[in-house]
Design an enzyme around this catalytic site. Structure first.
Site, PDB file in Angstrom:
ATOM      1  N   ASP A  75       0.844  -1.197   0.000  1.00 31.46           N
ATOM      2  CA  ASP A  75       0.000   0.000   0.000  1.00 31.46           C
ATOM      3  C   ASP A  75       0.877   1.244   0.000  1.00 31.46           C
ATOM      4  OD1 ASP A  75       0.686  -0.688   2.728  1.00 31.46           O
ATOM      5  OD2 ASP A  75      -0.741   0.826   3.407  1.00 31.46           O
ATOM      6  N   GLU A 140       0.094  -0.766   5.941  1.00 32.42           N
ATOM      7  CA  GLU A 140       1.171  -0.127   6.690  1.00 32.42           C
ATOM      8  C   GLU A 140       1.051   1.385   6.680  1.00 32.42           C
ATOM      9  OE1 GLU A 140       5.064   1.456   7.868  1.00 32.42           O
ATOM     10  OE2 GLU A 140       3.980   1.822   6.002  1.00 32.42           O
TER      11      GLU A 140
END
Length: 384
Positions: A75, A140
């Site tokens: 991500d 994250e």
């Protein structure tokens, strides 16, 4: 132009618009590649009430120890205004010896290098003398609630264990080989509210101004250092990040004043001892004012992987491939290593991070290939 496996995979990942919490096809892409190489792969989703569902990946080849796990995330943060970029932030364009795009250094390039290194090792050496695993999250850059921490619980519930971990965050400030992280400081956020009494500034005796006591409290929190640091960590620091009364008027004493602060703390503290220290300073400085102090939940503890066989192995691999002996550091913000550290020794080493989260994020193609070589050397050394 023929691209290496690692650079080709980086480009393909950059073309996935995986802005948290969206996956954009990044993890299924990795899953297919790892399955084809003989890994057992699971794509696992987690969510909670009112939370976005997050896709995560766990893959492993081998069933015995030692198990070396590579961790990371696919991500990315939003790119900002795409028109401000030299190239489309999700194009993976290659120019000037660099590959450009959101996540190039933080950290799709690192993920691609670790996977390429593992596949290269398997093709050259066959089945590993132990196990290689991947722990890749899609959460994250977001709240970090439905990513690595839950994936680790899921893996451990299956009875699996890790012996060591390399996390491919961009650890190098200027050149590949500069720095590896062997720990991180923790993070604790709190809010102070001083309750006063609304009134006219010309009649202060009929009101109670909350701002002076708040200022005294903030001075008490920031004037005296929390500690002097340790041989492995910088000093803990408390930073005031907001001060607000919500008062649009110039002739009204506000009813309340509030401030938020964040503390980056070393391993001299736990969240509990730090909360107690802050509470003591607030109580001492409040001088009878009506004050409330609240802390946000803390999921970022300080941790340290002390110098030893594993840190030396990683540092040796970095030096052999880059010519630089990396500084062992605990600087920077938090990372998912804080969750992994409870299960096995973990170090962080990745690409150069000068453009992470910035417009025109990019990384040198040569660095991706050298990082792949570093990871390959770590695998060979660890499993020999």
């Amino acid at each position: 132009m023929t691209l290496s496996r690692a650079v080709d995979l980086t480009q393909r990942l950059l073309r996935c618009q995986s802005v948290t919490p969206n996956d954009g096809g990044a993890l299924p892409l990795l899953a297919d590649m790892l399955r084809d190489a003989g890994f057992t792969v699971d794509l696992v989703s987690f969510s909670g009430p009112g939370e976005a569902e997050i896709l995560n990946l766990y893959a492993r080849i081998g069933t015995v120890s030692p198990c070396l796990v590579f961790a990371g995330h696919t991500d990315v943060v939003p790119p900002g205004n795409p028109a401000a970029w030299r190239f489309d932030p999700f194009s993976g364009e290659i120019a000037d010896g660099m590959i450009w795009g959101r996540g190039a250094c933080d950290m799709k390039g690192g993920v691609a290098a670790s996977i390429a290194a593992a596949l290269d090792h398997l093709e050259g050496a066959g089945a590993p003398n132990g196990s290689i695993a991947f722990l890749i999250t899609g959460d994250e850059e977001g709240p970090a609630i439905n990513g690595t921490v839950k994936l680790l619980d899921w893996v451990m519930a299956r009875g699996e264990r890790f012996d060591a971990c390399v996390l491919g965050e961009p650890t190098n400030p200027n050149a590949l080989g500069d720095m590896m992280k062997i720990g991180r400081r923790g993070s604790l956020t709190g809010e102070i509210v001083v309750h006063g009494r609304l009134g006219h500034v010309a009649y202060p005796h009929l009101a109670s101004n909350p701002i002076p006591p708040l200022l005294r409290i903030l001075v008490a929190l920031t004037d005296a250092p929390l500690d002097k640091g340790t041989s492995s960590f910088d000093a803990s620091n408390l930073e005031v990040v907001t001060v607000d009364t919500g008062n649009p008027s110039t002739n009204v004493i506000p009813a309340e004043a509030r401030a938020r602060f964040n503390i980056r703390f070393n391993d001299l503290w736990t969240p509990e001892t730090l909360r107690a220290e802050v509470q003591t300073r607030v109580d001492t400085a409040s001088a009878g004012a009506d004050v409330s102090l609240d802390f946000m939940p803390c999921n970022a503890l300080a941790f340290l992987t002390g110098p030893g066989r594993f840190t030396t192995l990683v540092a040796d691999a970095v030096e052999a491939e880059t010519g630089l002996r990396p500084v062992l550091s605990t600087t920077g913000g938090t990372s998912d290593a804080r969750f992994i550290s409870a299960h096995c020794p973990v170090v962080e080493f990745g690409l150069v991070g000068r453009t992470m989260h910035a417009i025109d994020e990019r990384v040198a193609i040569a660095d991706i290939d050298r990082l792949t070589a570093v990871y390959g050397r770590i695998i060979t050394s660890f499993l020999t």
